[in-house]
Scaffold this motif. Structure first.
Motif, PDB file in Angstrom:
ATOM      1  N   CYS A  26       0.836  -1.192   0.000  1.00 58.29           N
ATOM      2  CA  CYS A  26       0.000   0.000   0.000  1.00 58.29           C
ATOM      3  C   CYS A  26       0.877   1.252   0.000  1.00 58.29           C
ATOM      4  O   CYS A  26       0.670   2.177  -0.799  1.00 58.29           O
ATOM      5  CB  CYS A  26      -0.916  -0.029   1.228  1.00 58.29           C
ATOM      6  SG  CYS A  26      -2.156   1.270   1.280  1.00 58.29           S
ATOM      7  N   ARG A  30       1.349   3.991  -3.123  1.00 56.15           N
ATOM      8  CA  ARG A  30       1.167   5.431  -2.935  1.00 56.15           C
ATOM      9  C   ARG A  30       2.393   6.198  -3.395  1.00 56.15           C
ATOM     10  O   ARG A  30       2.284   7.254  -4.019  1.00 56.15           O
ATOM     11  CB  ARG A  30       0.907   5.755  -1.458  1.00 56.15           C
ATOM     12  CG  ARG A  30      -0.458   5.520  -0.971  1.00 56.15           C
ATOM     13  CD  ARG A  30      -0.721   6.125   0.405  1.00 56.15           C
ATOM     14  NE  ARG A  30       0.283   5.875   1.421  1.00 56.15           N
ATOM     15  CZ  ARG A  30       1.270   6.721   1.765  1.00 56.15           C
ATOM     16  NH1 ARG A  30       1.370   7.899   1.182  1.00 56.15           N
ATOM     17  NH2 ARG A  30       2.145   6.405   2.707  1.00 56.15           N
ATOM     18  N   LEU A  40      -4.975   8.937  -0.713  1.00 56.64           N
ATOM     19  CA  LEU A  40      -5.516   7.589  -0.898  1.00 56.64           C
ATOM     20  C   LEU A  40      -6.832   7.426  -0.153  1.00 56.64           C
ATOM     21  O   LEU A  40      -7.797   6.883  -0.702  1.00 56.64           O
ATOM     22  CB  LEU A  40      -4.511   6.533  -0.435  1.00 56.64           C
ATOM     23  CG  LEU A  40      -5.014   5.088  -0.457  1.00 56.64           C
ATOM     24  CD1 LEU A  40      -5.482   4.666  -1.848  1.00 56.64           C
ATOM     25  CD2 LEU A  40      -3.935   4.150   0.070  1.00 56.64           C
ATOM     26  N   ALA A  44     -10.208   6.415  -2.048  1.00 61.80           N
ATOM     27  CA  ALA A  44     -10.798   5.104  -1.762  1.00 61.80           C
ATOM     28  C   ALA A  44     -12.015   5.217  -0.842  1.00 61.80           C
ATOM     29  O   ALA A  44     -12.689   4.224  -0.593  1.00 61.80           O
ATOM     30  CB  ALA A  44      -9.756   4.187  -1.127  1.00 61.80           C
ATOM     31  N   ILE A  51      -5.678   3.779   6.833  1.00 62.72           N
ATOM     32  CA  ILE A  51      -4.496   3.675   5.960  1.00 62.72           C
ATOM     33  C   ILE A  51      -3.228   3.720   6.805  1.00 62.72           C
ATOM     34  O   ILE A  51      -2.334   2.884   6.666  1.00 62.72           O
ATOM     35  CB  ILE A  51      -4.473   4.800   4.910  1.00 62.72           C
ATOM     36  CG1 ILE A  51      -5.744   4.836   4.075  1.00 62.72           C
ATOM     37  CG2 ILE A  51      -3.210   4.722   4.048  1.00 62.72           C
ATOM     38  CD1 ILE A  51      -5.957   3.658   3.192  1.00 62.72           C
ATOM     39  N   THR A  65     -12.321  -3.408   2.528  1.00 65.15           N
ATOM     40  CA  THR A  65     -11.426  -2.245   2.473  1.00 65.15           C
ATOM     41  C   THR A  65     -10.230  -2.548   1.585  1.00 65.15           C
ATOM     42  O   THR A  65      -9.813  -1.709   0.781  1.00 65.15           O
ATOM     43  CB  THR A  65     -10.968  -1.849   3.887  1.00 65.15           C
ATOM     44  OG1 THR A  65     -12.127  -1.589   4.690  1.00 65.15           O
ATOM     45  CG2 THR A  65     -10.078  -0.622   3.865  1.00 65.15           C
ATOM     46  N   LEU A  69      -9.062  -0.511  -1.811  1.00 61.16           N
ATOM     47  CA  LEU A  69      -7.710  -0.001  -2.050  1.00 61.16           C
ATOM     48  C   LEU A  69      -7.155  -0.540  -3.357  1.00 61.16           C
ATOM     49  O   LEU A  69      -6.585   0.210  -4.162  1.00 61.16           O
ATOM     50  CB  LEU A  69      -6.796  -0.360  -0.877  1.00 61.16           C
ATOM     51  CG  LEU A  69      -7.148   0.289   0.457  1.00 61.16           C
ATOM     52  CD1 LEU A  69      -6.203  -0.200   1.547  1.00 61.16           C
ATOM     53  CD2 LEU A  69      -7.138   1.800   0.364  1.00 61.16           C
ATOM     54  N   THR A  72      -8.845   1.155  -6.253  1.00 58.03           N
ATOM     55  CA  THR A  72      -8.376   2.536  -6.354  1.00 58.03           C
ATOM     56  C   THR A  72      -7.005   2.587  -7.023  1.00 58.03           C
ATOM     57  O   THR A  72      -6.776   3.401  -7.922  1.00 58.03           O
ATOM     58  CB  THR A  72      -8.324   3.186  -4.958  1.00 58.03           C
ATOM     59  OG1 THR A  72      -9.638   3.150  -4.389  1.00 58.03           O
ATOM     60  CG2 THR A  72      -7.846   4.619  -5.040  1.00 58.03           C
TER      61      THR A  72
END
Length: 110
Positions: A26, A30, A40, A44, A51, A65, A69, A72
């Motif tokens: 993650c 990013r 983010l 999302a 996050i 979730t 993510l 996204t």
């Protein structure tokens, strides 16, 4: 501290939907996109605290979730790569124990 992961086995079929998502992936996704945690979270539609906690490895996230993510990131052109143990990813040539990662799904600028 090990990064937490979310198993997405209950998601619809499709390779990307079935892989685990780690906090490290993650954070790396990013970074590729030059997004902050708040960017983010807004995109999302999840909490920035979620996050932040997930990326630090201090908690897990729900499968829904994780799916948000992934979707996204996919919409922004980033895909998750499973480690060699996940049966995908790496360089396709026995890359020597590569772990999960991220990459642009298409060349930048196209």
């Amino acid at each position: 501290m090990a990064a937490s992961a979310c198993n997405t086995d209950s998601f619809p079929s499709g390779n990307a939907a079935q892989q685990e998502l780690t906090g490290v992936q993650c954070r790396a996704a990013r970074a590729l996109l030059l997004w902050s945690q708040e960017d983010l979270a807004r995109r999302a539609r999840v909490s920035a605290v979620t996050i932040r906690t997930f990326e630090r490895g201090q908690g897990s996230i729900r499968p829904a979730t994780a799916r948000l993510l992934r979707l996204t990131f996919a919409a922004a052109g980033v895909e998750m790569i499973a480690g060699e143990d996940g049966g995908e990813g790496g360089d396709g040539e026995g890359g020597g124990g590569l772990g999960p990662g991220v990459r642009f799904a298409r060349p930048v600028g196209t």
